[in-house]
Design an enzyme around this catalytic site. Structure first.
Site, mmCIF file in Angstrom:
data_model
loop_
_atom_site.group_PDB
_atom_site.id
_atom_site.type_symbol
_atom_site.label_atom_id
_atom_site.label_comp_id
_atom_site.label_asym_id
_atom_site.label_seq_id
_atom_site.Cartn_x
_atom_site.Cartn_y
_atom_site.Cartn_z
ATOM 1 N N GLU A 2 64.394 29.851 -27.426
ATOM 2 C CA GLU A 2 65.664 29.798 -26.692
ATOM 3 C C GLU A 2 66.447 31.105 -26.737
ATOM 4 O OE1 GLU A 2 68.209 26.670 -27.989
ATOM 5 O OE2 GLU A 2 66.755 25.076 -27.689
ATOM 6 N N GLU A 27 63.879 31.761 -23.949
ATOM 7 C CA GLU A 27 63.027 31.021 -23.016
ATOM 8 C C GLU A 27 63.083 29.525 -23.286
ATOM 9 O OE1 GLU A 27 60.573 29.489 -24.949
ATOM 10 O OE2 GLU A 27 61.315 30.721 -26.594
#
Length: 349
Positions: free
Chosen positions: A318, A175
């Protein structure tokens, strides 16, 4: 809602017959019993997920969902909101942490705009699935409507299906969204039924009000919206994020297609809690990668009931931890396929 419902209906438990066969093979390999520790349990889980005694993991992808948050205006972070936009472009350029870690195993990084504030150029290499320009401010009302929350989950399902149809057989979740530890902690506070101050951390950078202010904003959002802890979609809609919903969708789609999915750190684990609240059987397909350094990370993992493999003091997000775990998963597959049994080598035990 139709796509979500169809996905939920497809999710079944692990192939228990294959689990038994895999356990028998692991126990007969040329090694002392249990000597490869968690690698053995991982290999058995992969066999149960895929229905294959020798699971093949040769095409990997981390799907990175990106979205902004209206609660940013409450001053919960010191980072500019524009970082979400800029960093999402860097995923497509291969410049971020998850990108360089993913290169180790040839993992594809798929960046998705599910709710960034601003318009990503169509030629930037980012998949545009924008639902809205960031969530609304959850400290003033619901972060999104129930329909928007469902749509965010379905975006994740759609992207996962696209990658699976291309041959991907191992998914990871990631994310990007400035201040998304705030809605994540709000969700955990509701699901754990604890005060936000007990689990609130720094995230990528605290605002001037510090931990106490951040916790107070979360507490206010919960009091105003009164999310139903038994309804994962209601919790997601009222105090969640579009990227959190997107990752939950990826997880549900992986389970529906009998594909292992690797959960990253804190925020991905919150998505996993939402996905498991929607369909508990999906959890059998989850592999948790690393223990996040965020204060709520340990509690979120405990609530999910799956112990992370790695303890690396990471909190980047991430999907970086998921990509780091990929080689371990490949090692589990190699153990099953390439390590002989005592019988194979003519040894008596």
């Amino acid at each position: 809602m139709k796509l979500l419902q169809q996905t939920i209906e497809k999710i079944e438990g692990l192939d228990q017959e294959m689990v038994v066969k895999a356990r028998a093979r692991v126990d007969s390999l040329i090694k002392p019993p249990k000597s490869l520790g968690k690698l053995e349990g991982l290999a058995i889980q992969l066999a149960g997920i895929t229905g294959k005694l020798y699971p093949e993991i040769d095409q990997k992808a981390v799907i990175v969902m990106a979205g902004d948050h209206g609660v940013y205006e409450e001053g919960v972070t010191s980072n500019p909101q524009e970082v979400t936009f800029a960093q999402t472009l860097n995923f497509a350029k291969g410049l971020t942490g998850v990108c360089v870690i993913g290169k180790v195993t040839g993992a594809k990084i798929v960046a998705v705009d599910v709710g960034i504030k601003g318009e990503i150029p169509s030629d930037a290499g980012v998949i545009i699935k924008k639902i809205k320009n960031g969530t609304d401010n959850m400290a003033k009302g619901p972060a999104m409507t129930r329909e928007e929350a469902i749509k965010s989950i379905e975006v994740g399902i759609e992207i996962a299906h696209e990658e699976i149809n291309k041959g991907v057989n191992l998914l990871g979740t990631g994310e990007m969204g400035i201040c998304n530890t705030t809605p994540s902690t709000a969700i955990l506070s509701v699901l754990k039924n604890c005060d936000p101050l007990e689990i609130t951390g720094r995230g990528a950078g605290l605002g001037t009000g510090g931990i106490e202010h951040k916790a107070a904003v979360i507490r206010k959002a919960i009091e105003i919206n009164k999310p139903d802890c038994k309804d994962g979609i209601d919790v997601l809609a009222k105090i969640g994020g579009l990227e959190i919903g997107g990752m939950a969708g990826v997880m549900l789609a992986a389970a529906a297609n009998r594909i292992p999915v690797v959960i990253d750190g804190y925020i991905s684990t919150i998505s996993a809690l939402i996905a498991a609240r929607i369909e508990p059987k999906a959890k059998e397909y989850f592999i948790t990668s690393h223990a996040s350094l965020e204060p709520g990370g340990k509690i979120a993992s405990e609530l999910l009931g799956i112990e992370p493999m790695l303890h690396m003091d990471m909190c980047l997000g991430e999907g970086s931890g998921a990509a780091l775990a990929f080689p371990i998963i490949e090692a589990a597959c190699s153990m099953m396929k390439n390590m002989p049994t005592f019988e194979d080598v003519g040894m008596e035990i």
